[in-house]
Scaffold this motif. Structure first.
Motif, short mmCIF file in Angstrom:
data_model
loop_
_atom_site.label_atom_id
_atom_site.label_comp_id
_atom_site.label_asym_id
_atom_site.label_seq_id
_atom_site.Cartn_x
_atom_site.Cartn_y
_atom_site.Cartn_z
N GLU A 247 4.85 7.37 -1.79
CA GLU A 247 4.91 7.90 -0.19
C GLU A 247 4.86 7.04 0.89
N ARG A 248 4.26 5.30 0.09
CA ARG A 248 4.25 4.50 1.03
C ARG A 248 4.51 3.06 0.37
N ILE A 249 5.75 3.10 0.30
CA ILE A 249 6.32 2.27 -0.54
C ILE A 249 6.73 1.10 0.35
N ALA A 341 -0.15 6.87 0.87
CA ALA A 341 0.15 7.08 1.71
C ALA A 341 -1.78 6.86 2.46
N ASN A 342 -2.07 6.91 3.19
CA ASN A 342 -3.22 6.92 3.63
C ASN A 342 -4.25 7.57 4.01
N HIS A 343 -3.61 9.03 3.77
CA HIS A 343 -4.06 10.18 3.87
C HIS A 343 -4.96 11.04 2.27
N GLY A 394 -2.16 -2.13 13.49
CA GLY A 394 -2.14 -1.95 12.20
C GLY A 394 -3.66 -1.37 11.86
N ALA A 395 -3.50 0.20 11.25
CA ALA A 395 -5.50 0.00 11.39
C ALA A 395 -5.59 0.77 10.20
N GLY A 396 -4.55 0.98 9.05
CA GLY A 396 -4.57 2.42 8.33
C GLY A 396 -5.06 1.10 6.26
N GLU A 397 -4.66 0.91 5.40
CA GLU A 397 -5.33 0.94 4.08
C GLU A 397 -5.20 -0.40 4.88
N ALA A 398 -4.58 -1.48 4.54
CA ALA A 398 -4.36 -2.67 4.42
C ALA A 398 -5.54 -3.02 5.58
N GLY A 399 -5.09 -2.78 7.28
CA GLY A 399 -6.08 -3.87 8.08
C GLY A 399 -7.32 -2.84 8.11
N ASP A 429 -3.56 0.73 16.92
CA ASP A 429 -3.06 1.73 15.69
C ASP A 429 -1.91 1.76 16.71
N SER A 430 -1.11 2.88 16.30
CA SER A 430 0.17 3.53 16.65
C SER A 430 -0.11 4.05 18.74
N LYS A 431 -1.45 3.85 18.64
CA LYS A 431 -1.93 5.11 19.99
C LYS A 431 -2.97 3.67 20.85
N PHE A 445 -10.91 6.72 8.37
CA PHE A 445 -11.57 5.64 7.92
C PHE A 445 -10.88 4.29 9.31
N LYS A 446 -10.58 4.92 9.91
CA LYS A 446 -11.69 4.27 11.63
C LYS A 446 -12.54 4.50 12.47
N LYS A 447 -12.82 5.11 12.14
CA LYS A 447 -13.95 5.69 12.38
C LYS A 447 -15.35 4.17 12.92
N ASN A 547 -0.12 -12.26 -0.29
CA ASN A 547 0.06 -11.11 -0.91
C ASN A 547 -0.68 -11.28 -1.58
N ASN A 548 -1.61 -10.50 -1.82
CA ASN A 548 -2.59 -9.59 -2.83
C ASN A 548 -2.05 -9.48 -3.93
N ALA A 549 -0.15 -10.19 -4.26
CA ALA A 549 -0.13 -10.56 -5.98
C ALA A 549 -0.88 -12.16 -6.42
N1 LIG Z 1 1.26 -8.35 2.29
C1 LIG Z 1 0.09 -7.46 1.66
O1 LIG Z 1 -0.60 -8.13 0.95
C2 LIG Z 1 0.60 -6.44 1.71
C3 LIG Z 1 0.77 -5.93 2.70
N2 LIG Z 1 0.93 -4.78 2.98
C4 LIG Z 1 2.17 -3.87 3.82
O2 LIG Z 1 1.18 -3.68 5.65
C5 LIG Z 1 2.48 -2.78 6.17
C6 LIG Z 1 0.58 -1.50 6.34
O3 LIG Z 1 0.37 -0.53 4.62
P1 LIG Z 1 -0.57 0.40 5.37
O4 LIG Z 1 -2.31 -0.71 5.74
O5 LIG Z 1 -0.96 0.61 3.66
O6 LIG Z 1 0.37 1.77 5.90
P2 LIG Z 1 -0.76 2.58 6.11
O7 LIG Z 1 0.19 3.88 6.86
O8 LIG Z 1 -1.83 2.67 5.63
O9 LIG Z 1 -1.55 1.89 7.72
C7 LIG Z 1 -1.04 1.55 9.00
C8 LIG Z 1 -0.60 1.42 10.54
O10 LIG Z 1 0.36 0.78 11.18
C9 LIG Z 1 -0.31 1.21 12.85
N3 LIG Z 1 1.05 1.29 13.16
C10 LIG Z 1 2.54 1.92 12.67
N4 LIG Z 1 3.72 1.41 13.35
C11 LIG Z 1 2.56 0.50 14.47
C12 LIG Z 1 3.57 0.23 15.48
N5 LIG Z 1 4.71 0.01 15.89
N6 LIG Z 1 2.57 -0.43 16.12
C13 LIG Z 1 1.11 0.24 16.01
N7 LIG Z 1 0.48 0.30 14.73
C14 LIG Z 1 1.94 0.76 14.07
C15 LIG Z 1 -0.70 3.20 12.05
O11 LIG Z 1 -0.95 3.35 13.21
P3 LIG Z 1 -1.65 4.77 13.04
O12 LIG Z 1 -2.59 4.91 12.29
O13 LIG Z 1 -1.17 5.65 14.76
O14 LIG Z 1 -0.57 5.38 12.34
C16 LIG Z 1 -0.83 2.67 10.58
O15 LIG Z 1 -2.88 2.51 11.67
C17 LIG Z 1 3.04 -2.62 4.89
O16 LIG Z 1 4.37 -3.30 5.52
C18 LIG Z 1 3.04 -3.18 4.10
O17 LIG Z 1 3.74 -3.58 2.87
C19 LIG Z 1 -0.29 -3.94 2.50
C20 LIG Z 1 -0.97 -4.22 0.82
C21 LIG Z 1 -1.04 -5.60 0.85
#
Ligand SMILES: NC(=O)C1=CN([C@@H]2O[C@H](COP(=O)(O)OP(=O)(O)OC[C@H]3O[C@@H](n4cnc5c(N)ncnc54)[C@H](OP(=O)(O)O)[C@@H]3O)[C@@H](O)[C@H]2O)C=CC1
Ligand SMILES: CC(=O)C(=O)O
Ligand SMILES: [Mg+2]
Length: 647
Positions: A247-249, A341-343, A394-399, A429-431, A445-447, A547-549
Motif C-alpha cells: 500500500e505504500r511502496i 500504509a501507516n494506518h 513528514g509525520a508518518g512511519e519514518a518521521g 505534515d500535509s496540514k 502516532f502524531k499526538k 537508508n535502513n539497508a
Molecule cells: N531512507 C529510508 O531508509 C527510508 C525512507 N522512507 C521514505 O520516507 C517516505 C515516507 O514514508 P512513510 O513515513 O512510511 O510514509 P507515510 O505515508 O507514513 O508518511 C508520510 C508523511 O508525509 C506527509 N506528507 C506527504 N506529502 C507531504 C507534503 N507535500 N508536505 C508535507 N507533508 C507531506 C504526510 O502527511 P499527512 O500525515 O498529513 O498525510 C505524512 O505525515 C517515503 O518516500 C519512503 O520511501 C521510508 C522508510 C525508510
C-alpha cells in the motif's frame, strides 16, 4: 510403489515413510542420487523436497531420479508427435486433463536449471562426468571470478537501469551464488539496481516484466488456506520473512500486488549485506486489492482487480497469515513488515510485537539508521543530541519512528523524561506544523508531537519559527526542500544537517547537488536513495545514503544468532551506535556521516554483535551459551556465495 536404491532409506531426513501414502508411483532411484518430485495430488513433494535439500547439505552432491507413473505410462502408448510420448505431452489437449508432473533433479540438464546448485561454465571436468552434464556445456571451464567479470561487463552494457535490474533478476533465477557474488563484490554499483531507486520502477512495471514468482503471493482468495500456501514454498527452514501489502511502496504509493519487488529486494540485501542464507528468506505479498486506478486498469496487472479490503476482512487475513507463520516456522522466525500504509503499520507492529518476533523496517529500521547518521553528524557540527532542534517534513512511519528514537536517546543520555525530550522534535505534515490545537484531529502516532505553538502552515514558516539545526525529509514528496528552505536552514546554521530520506530518487526532498549549491557547500547532507558526487566551487562533495539497508541485515543477523524472541528499542539504539562507530575521521573529513557500503558485511557483523549482546543483556536471547566473541561468531555464520565443490 517400489523403490530401487537405498539413499532415501538411509537418510533420516528424507521423510520416506510418508511416501508410502502414494500407491500410484513407481520410483527408481539410482545411487548416488536422490529425488525431488512434485505431484500436487499426492502432496508427496513436500516430504521429498525436504529430503533433497537435506541430502544436498549432507553429501554435497546434486541428485537425480527417474519417475514412472503407471497412468502416464498409458499415455505413452498413444500416438503422438514425439518418439515416445511418456508424459502424454503430445496427446493432451486443452479439454483433456493432464497431470503437471515435474521432476526436479539436481543432476544433468536439471542441475543446470537449478539456481541453487547451478555453476554454469564453472562446473569442473570431474563434476561434469559425475553429474551427467558432460556435453550439456561447451568445453571451457572457467572460475567464478571470470564469470563475475563477464556478468559485470554485460550489465554495464545496459544503459537503462531497469534492464540492469532484469539482468540481475535473471541471474538470480539462473545461478544464485553468482548473483550474490556479483552483488557482494560490487555492492556500491549494484545496490541502486536491485534496491532503491530501480526497484521502485520495477514494482511500477512488475506486471510487464514478471517472469517467475520469487516469493509467495497470498490474496483474499486464499482465506482459510494460508498454512497450506506456506507449505507450497519449497524451503522449510525459514528464518526471515519480509512481508508487504503493497500500500505504500517507497514514496510511490499503492502499487498493490506489484509491491512484491520490495520484499524480494530487501531479502536479497539480507543475504548480500547480512549473510542470511537465501534459502532461509521468504518474500511475501499480501494482496487485499489496490486503490490505484492505474493498476486496476492495467491489463498486465498481476494482482486482485478490486479495491482494497480493510477493517475486519483485512485484520482477519493478516491474523491468519501471522498465525500460520508461527505454526509453520516457529516463534523465532523474524517477520519484517515493509511498506505498509501507516494506518495499518503501527497497529500491526503493536499487535504482533506481543506474540511474534516482528520488526517494522520503515518505523524502526529507519529510526536506527537516521540516529546513527545524527551521532556521526554531531562530530561535525558539535554539541550533543539534546543541544539540537529537529524538524521533520513528514509525520508518518519514518518521521515519527525517527522522532521517537531521537527522543528516547536524548532521554537516556540526559535522564530527562521522554515527554520532555520529545519537545526537542517538531514535525510538519500535509496540514502544517503539528501543534497542540490540532490534537483532537491527529492520528494516534502524531499526538506525542503536538507541542504548544501557534499554527504554522508551511515548512518555510516552520523553519523560521522553530529554528531547527537538523531538517529531515520523510514525506515521500519530491522537491519539497526548495531553494528557500535550504537557504533558510543555511542562514540559521553554519553547517545545516539536511537529510532527504524519501525514496526513490524522484521523491527525494532535494538532490545532493541542490543541497550543496543552495547551502554554498555547507550542508551535511545524506539521502535515502544515492546521489553521485557533486562538484561545487572546485571541491567534490560525496553524500551518504541514509537508508535502513544499513540496519536491517545486521539487526536480523543479530536476532538470529542470539535466538532473540523479541525486538527491543535498546537493540535499535545498539544498532545505531554500532553503525556510527564504523564512521572514521576520514569519512567525516569528506562530509560523510555513513561509512561506504563497500564494507557492509563487516559493518553488519558489528551491528549483529551489538544487537545480540543487547539481546543477552535483556534476557531476550534463547541461544545459549552466549558465544564469546560475537563479532567473530556473526561473521562465521554468514552465507558465502563462493561455489561449493560437488563430489
Ligand atoms: N531512507 C529510508 O531508509 C527510508 C525512507 N522512507 C521514505 O520516507 C517516505 C515516507 O514514508 P512513510 O513515513 O512510511 O510514509 P507515510 O505515508 O507514513 O508518511 C508520510 C508523511 O508525509 C506527509 N506528507 C506527504 N506529502 C507531504 C507534503 N507535500 N508536505 C508535507 N507533508 C507531506 C504526510 O502527511 P499527512 O500525515 O498529513 O498525510 C505524512 O505525515 C517515503 O518516500 C519512503 O520511501 C521510508 C522508510 C525508510
Ligand atoms: C527504504 C525504505 O524502506 C523505504 O523507502 O520504504
Ligand atoms: Mg520501506
Amino acid at each position: 510403489m517400489s523403490l530401487k536404491g537405498s539413499l532415501f532409506m538411509n537418510n533420516p531426513l528424507s521423510g520416506i515413510s510418508r511416501m508410502t501414502q502414494s500407491q500410484s508411483l513407481r520410483v527408481s532411484v539410482h545411487p548416488p542420487m536422490v529425488v525431488a518430485m512434485m505431484n500436487p495430488n499426492t502432496r508427496l513433494e513436500r516430504n521429498v523436497s525436504v529430503s533433497v535439500d537435506s541430502a544436498v547439505k549432507e553429501v554435497n552432491a546434486p541428485m537425480a531420479v527417474e519417475i514412472v507413473d503407471p497412468k502416464l505410462k498409458q499415455h505413452s502408448t498413444a500416438v503422438g508427435g514425439g518418439v515416445e510420448d511418456v508424459y502424454g505431452e503430445d496427446t493432451a489437449t486443452e479439454e483433456q486433463f493432464d497431470t503437471p508432473w515435474s521432476v526436479s533433479v539436481a543432476s544433468g540438464y536439471s542441475l543446470l536449471r537449478n539456481p541453487h546448485h547451478n555453476k554454469g561454465l564453472a562446473f569442473t571436468e570431474k563434476e561434469r562426468d559425475a553429474h551427467y552434464i558432460r556435453g550439456l556445456l561447451p568445453p571451457v571451464v572457467v572460475n567464478q571470478d571470470l564469470q563475475v567479470k563477464k556478468m559485470m561487463a554485460n550489465i554495464r552494457e545496459y544503459v537503462i537501469p531497469l534492464q540492469k535490474y532484469q539482468a540481475m533478476m535473471d541471474l538470480q533465477e539462473r545461478n544464485e551464488r553468482l548473483f550474490y557474488k556479483l552483488l557482494i563484490d560490487n555492492v556500491e554499483e549494484l545496490l541502486p539496481i536491485v534496491y532503491t531507486p530501480t526497484v521502485g520502477e520495477a514494482c511500477q512495471k512488475y506486471g510487464s516484466i514478471f517472469k517467475r514468482p520469487q516469493g509467495l503471493f497470498i490474496s483474499l482468495k486464499d482465506k482459510g488456506k494460508i498454512l497450506e500456501i506456506l507449505k507450497n514454498w519449497p524451503e522449510k527452514n525459514i528464518q526471515v520473512i519480509v512481508v508487504t501489502d503493497g500500500e505504500r511502496i517507497l514514496g510511490l504509493g499503492d502499487l498493490g500486488c506489484q509491491g512484491m519487488g520490495i520484499p524480494v529486494g530487501k531479502l536479497s540485501l539480507y543475504t548480500a549485506l547480512g549473510g542470511i542464507r537465501p534459502s532461509a528468506c521468504l518474500p511475501v505479498t499480501i494482496d487485499v486489492g489496490t486503490n490505484n486506478e492505474k493498476m486496476l486498469n492495467d491489463e498486465f496487472y498481476i494482482g486482485l482487480r478490486q479495491k482494497r479490503a480493510n477493517g475486519q476482512e483485512y485484520a482477519e487475513l493478516m491474523n491468519e497469515f501471522m498465525s500460520a507463520v508461527k505454526q509453520n516456522y516457529g516463534e523465532k522466525v523474524l517477520v519484517q513488515f515493509e511498506d505498509f500504509a501507516n494506518h495499518n503499520a503501527f497497529d500491526l507492529l503493536a499487535k504482533y510485537s506481543a506474540t511474534h518476533l516482528v520488526f517494522n523496517d520503515d518505523i524502526q529500521g529507519t529510526a536506527s539508521v537516521v540516529l546513527a547518521g545524527l551521532i556521526s553528524a554531531l562530530k561535525l557540527v558539535g554539541g550533543s543530541l539534546t543541544d539540537h532542534r529537529f524538524l521533520f517534513l513528514g509525520a508518518g512511519e519514518a518521521g515519527t519512528g525517527i522522532a521517537e528514537l531521537i527522543a528516547l536517546e536524548i532521554s537516556k543520555q540526559t535522564q530527562i523524561p521522554l515527554e520532555d525530550a520529545r519537545k526537542k522534535v517538531w514535525l510538519v505534515d500535509s496540514k502544517g506544523l503539528i501543534v497542540r490545537s490540532r490534537l483532537d484531529s491527529l492520528q494516534h502516532f502524531k499526538k506525542p508531537w503536538a507541542h504548544e505553538h501557534e499554527p504554522v502552515g508551511s515548512l518555510l514558516d516552520a523553519i523560521k519559527a522553530i529554528r531547527p539545526t537538523v531538517l529531515i525529509g520523510s514525506s515521500g514528496a519530491g522537491q519539497t526542500f526548495t531553494k528557500d528552505v535550504v537557504e533558510a536552514m543555511s542562514c540559521l546554521n553554519e553547517k545545516p544537517v539536511i537529510l532527504a530520506l524519501s525514496n526513490p530518487t524522484s521523491q527525494s526532498e532535494c538532490t545532493a547537488e541542490q543541497a550543496y549549491i543552495w547551502s554554498q557547500g555547507r550542508a551535511i547532507f545524506a539521502s535515502g536513495s544515492p546521489f553521485a558526487p557533486v562538484e561545487y566551487n572546485g571541491k567534490i562533495f560525496v553524500s551518504g545514503q541514509s537508508n535502513n539497508a544499513y540496519i536491517f541485515p545486521g539487526l536480523g543477523l543479530g536476532l538470529i544468532i542470539s535466538g532473540a524472541i523479541h525486538v527491543h528499542d535498546d537493540m535499535l539504539l545498539a544498532a545505531s551506535e554500532a553503525l556510527a562507530e564504523q564512521v572514521t575521521q576520514e569519512h567525516l573529513d569528506n562530509g560523510l556521516i555513513y561509512p561506504p557500503f563497500t564494507n557492509i558485511r563487516k559493518i553488519s557483523a558489528h551491528i549483529a554483535a551489538k544487537v545480540a549482546t543487547k539481546a543477552y543483556e535483556l534476557g531476550l536471547a534463547s541461544r545459549l551459551p552466549k558465544p564469546e566473541n560475537l563479532v567473530a561468531y556473526a561473521e562465521s555464520c554468514m552465507y558465502s556465495p563462493d561455489y561449493r565443490n560437488y563430489r
